[in-house]
Structures are given as structure tokens and as C-alpha cells.
Motif scaffolding. Structure first.
Motif, mmCIF file in Angstrom:
data_model
loop_
_atom_site.group_PDB
_atom_site.id
_atom_site.type_symbol
_atom_site.label_atom_id
_atom_site.label_comp_id
_atom_site.label_asym_id
_atom_site.label_seq_id
_atom_site.Cartn_x
_atom_site.Cartn_y
_atom_site.Cartn_z
ATOM 1 N N ALA A 16 0.846 -1.201 0.000
ATOM 2 C CA ALA A 16 0.000 0.000 0.000
ATOM 3 C C ALA A 16 0.879 1.248 0.000
ATOM 4 O O ALA A 16 0.605 2.213 -0.721
ATOM 5 C CB ALA A 16 -0.920 -0.014 1.211
ATOM 6 N N ILE A 17 1.962 1.212 0.790
ATOM 7 C CA ILE A 17 2.888 2.349 0.827
ATOM 8 C C ILE A 17 3.557 2.524 -0.530
ATOM 9 O O ILE A 17 3.742 3.642 -1.012
ATOM 10 C CB ILE A 17 3.922 2.144 1.956
ATOM 11 N N THR A 18 3.901 1.393 -1.180
ATOM 12 C CA THR A 18 4.479 1.455 -2.533
ATOM 13 C C THR A 18 3.555 2.228 -3.470
ATOM 14 O O THR A 18 3.985 3.154 -4.165
ATOM 15 C CB THR A 18 4.669 0.028 -3.069
ATOM 16 N N VAL B 197 10.792 2.816 -6.480
ATOM 17 C CA VAL B 197 9.964 3.005 -5.288
ATOM 18 C C VAL B 197 10.420 2.134 -4.107
ATOM 19 O O VAL B 197 10.043 2.391 -2.970
ATOM 20 C CB VAL B 197 8.476 2.732 -5.621
ATOM 21 N N GLY B 198 11.286 1.148 -4.382
ATOM 22 C CA GLY B 198 11.699 0.233 -3.314
ATOM 23 C C GLY B 198 12.371 0.917 -2.138
ATOM 24 O O GLY B 198 12.074 0.610 -0.986
ATOM 25 N N ASN B 199 13.253 1.881 -2.438
ATOM 26 C CA ASN B 199 14.005 2.526 -1.346
ATOM 27 C C ASN B 199 13.117 3.283 -0.366
ATOM 28 O O ASN B 199 13.199 3.036 0.834
ATOM 29 C CB ASN B 199 15.073 3.447 -1.931
ATOM 30 N N PRO B 200 12.266 4.219 -0.844
ATOM 31 C CA PRO B 200 11.433 4.933 0.125
ATOM 32 C C PRO B 200 10.470 4.011 0.878
ATOM 33 O O PRO B 200 10.197 4.241 2.051
ATOM 34 C CB PRO B 200 10.668 5.956 -0.722
ATOM 35 N N THR B 201 9.993 2.952 0.206
ATOM 36 C CA THR B 201 9.079 2.026 0.884
ATOM 37 C C THR B 201 9.786 1.315 2.030
ATOM 38 O O THR B 201 9.267 1.266 3.150
ATOM 39 C CB THR B 201 8.539 0.985 -0.101
ATOM 40 N N MET C 207 8.882 1.566 6.010
ATOM 41 C CA MET C 207 8.540 0.381 6.817
ATOM 42 C C MET C 207 9.475 0.274 8.016
ATOM 43 O O MET C 207 9.045 -0.018 9.135
ATOM 44 C CB MET C 207 8.645 -0.896 5.971
ATOM 45 N N VAL C 208 10.774 0.514 7.796
ATOM 46 C CA VAL C 208 11.736 0.458 8.898
ATOM 47 C C VAL C 208 11.405 1.538 9.928
ATOM 48 O O VAL C 208 11.432 1.297 11.136
ATOM 49 C CB VAL C 208 13.174 0.615 8.372
ATOM 50 N N PHE C 209 11.051 2.721 9.434
ATOM 51 C CA PHE C 209 10.701 3.807 10.350
ATOM 52 C C PHE C 209 9.491 3.436 11.208
ATOM 53 O O PHE C 209 9.489 3.647 12.427
ATOM 54 C CB PHE C 209 10.404 5.079 9.538
#
Lengths: 133, 151
Positions: free
Chosen positions: B39-41, B55-59, B63-65
Motif C-alpha cells: 500500500a505504501i508502494t 519506489v523500493g528505497n522509500p518504501t 517500513m523500517v521507520f
């Protein structure tokens, strides 16, 4: 009671996969022949379930969505479609992408009327698609 | 009582591990975490200038945050109790490993405590991640130069 509610909650997720008809949309104000031709190429590809084509001047931007299980061979699908369209219309500058971002943005462009805006947006999307990091 | 007898008694008393139940729980909650990630992606693709490639990096960062916030509030521990591997395998487990180590060693000071121990658990992930990425890239380079696959 809880079990029934849970089952009812889950059913829609299984049914989502069933609503599948190929949708191809083309914005074309210039030429009817190319319109039909591009539509045909996308329709004939059975690896794709949706596609948008945007014509600007002599450029063509095609954004398609690969079927879920074929996601891993997107690059191949892009290449094939590009080859087919280029064979049909050698004088067009074709750009094909299976990226969801381009599909989403072209969906919006289909309703856009301002020619200048479409042209700018297409340039921007092409640059965006080349971005790797 | 020798060791064998003790082992027999222990086996008798210990309740059996509910493997199937654990697996189902891990599958469902791990899947839920991945659904949130997806969903975040889509959020980033639709509202920002990210493509499926970028988009992988910001997602992963988001998620880590989120996992870090949950760990700080003590909620990720509860999730981990229920889901087991389902909460450890996704990238959120990495965030949890970093922050929980930092919190644990906070009392030992900022440099030798937090700084020295923050990657105690997650450090191996980074080391093996980098090392295996190197070898995968090497294999791919060989395959590409042999003409088997393309970049």
C-alpha cells in the motif's frame, strides 16, 4: 458467528481476480489508422490486461499492465510490443513501458485536452522511466 | 536418575509445539505487513514521482521507520510474540533489531553503549547482505559477458 463473518470478509479477496477484461484506451486526435493499429497490437498481446496509448506529434507513449503472474518478464513484454508497433508504424517514435507509474499518469493524460501540457508530461514520464535510483 | 531418564521425563512434560498454528500465524501477519508495504508502494507511486523501479528505497525506509516507532512504544514485541518469524523476516524486523539493541544498551552510554551495540543483531544482516550482493552481481556479470542473459 465469528467464523462466518471471517469467511464473508475473505471472499471478496478471492473474487478480485475474476474481473478481467482487457481495456485499451487511446488518445488520438490526428490519425484514425494508427489508433486502430496500436489498439490491435495491444489487444493481440495476451500477456497484457490493460493499456493506454498517448499520441503527441510523432511520438507514441504506450503504458501497459502485465498480467499478475507475468510481472517478472515485463522487460520482454515491453520489448516485444515496441518491436511490433515500430514494425507497423516505422515513422513513429515509440516508447513502451509496463510500469504502474506510467500507466497511472497516462490514465490522467487521456482526459487532458491541452496539447502542450500532454507533450510536457510525456517528456517528463520518459525521463522518469529511465531513472534507476 | 541418569540423563536418559531425565530426557524422557522432560519430553513427557513439555507441551508439544503447535507448529502448524505458528506457521499460519506467521504467514498471515507476515502477509499483512507485506500488504501494508505494498500500500505504501502505491502511495509513493501515485502521489510522488517514483516508478516501480525506484519506489523500493522509500518504501523500505518507511517500513523500517514504522517498525522503529512500534519498537520504541513496546508494541513490536507483542506483535513478535504472536507472529514469530512473520514479524522478523520482513524488513520491519531489521528496524526492530536495530532499535531494540539501541534501547537495551542505552544505559551504558551513548558511544560505547548505543554506538557499540546498535548493530549487534543487525550487523550480520548487513555484512551478509553486502557480501551476497557482491557475489550475485559477480555471477550476473559473468552470465552477461557470456551472453546468456541481458542486464
Amino acid at each position: 458467528m465469528k467464523k462466518i463473518a471471517w469467511t464473508l470478509f475473505c471472499i471478496p479477496f478471492f473474487l478480485f481476480g475474476c474481473s478481467g477484461e482487457q481495456t485499451v484506451e487511446v488518445n488520438n486526435t490526428v490519425n484514425n489508422e494508427t489508433d486502430v493499429g496500436v489498439r490491435e497490437v495491444i489487444n493481440n498481446s495476451n500477456e497484457v490486461y490493460a493499456g493506454n496509448a498517448i499520441f503527441v506529434d510523432n511520438q507514441l507513449l504506450v503504458a501497459v499492465q502485465a498480467k499478475p503472474w507475468l510481472d517478472y518478464k515485463k522487460k520482454k513484454i515491453e520489448k516485444n510490443l515496441k518491436k511490433q508497433i515500430e514494425e507497423k508504424f516505422p515513422d513513429l517514435e515509440v516508447f513502451v513501458s509496463a510500469d504502474y507509474k506510467l500507466f497511472w499518469e497516462t490514465q490522467k493524460l487521456l482526459e487532458e485536452e491541452d496539447e502542450k501540457k500532454i507533450s510536457d508530461e510525456v517528456e517528463k514520464l520518459k525521463d522518469l522511466a529511465k531513472e534507476e535510483t | 536418575m541418569d540423563q536418559q531418564q531425565y530426557q524422557q521425563i522432560e519430553d513427557k512434560i513439555t507441551p508439544p509445539t503447535p507448529y502448524l498454528k505458528n506457521i499460519i500465524k506467521a504467514f498471515l501477519i507476515g502477509g499483512l505487513i507485506c500488504t501494508i508495504g505494498h500500500a505504501i508502494t502505491y502511495f509513493y507511486i501515485i502521489f510522488f514521482d517514483f516508478t516501480e523501479t525506484t519506489v523500493g528505497n522509500p518504501t523500505a525506509a518507511t517500513m523500517v521507520f514504522l517498525a522503529m516507532l512500534l519498537t520504541g512504544f513496546g508494541l513490536y514485541r507483542k506483535l513478535g510474540q504472536v507472529a514469530g518469524a512473520g514479524s522478523a523476516v520482513p524488513v520491519t524486523g531489521f528496524g526492530n533489531a536495530v532499535v531494540s539493541a539501541a534501547i537495551e544498551h542505552k544505559t551504558e552510554g551513548l558511544v560505547l553503549g548505543v554506538g557499540g551495540n546498535i548493530f549487534k543483531l543487525a550487523g550480520s544482516v548487513i555484512v551478509f547482505g553486502v557480501a551476497s550482493a557482491f557475489f550475485v552481481a559477480l555471477i550476473k556479470l559473468i552470465l552477461v559477458s557470456m551472453g546468456v542473459v541481458e542486464w
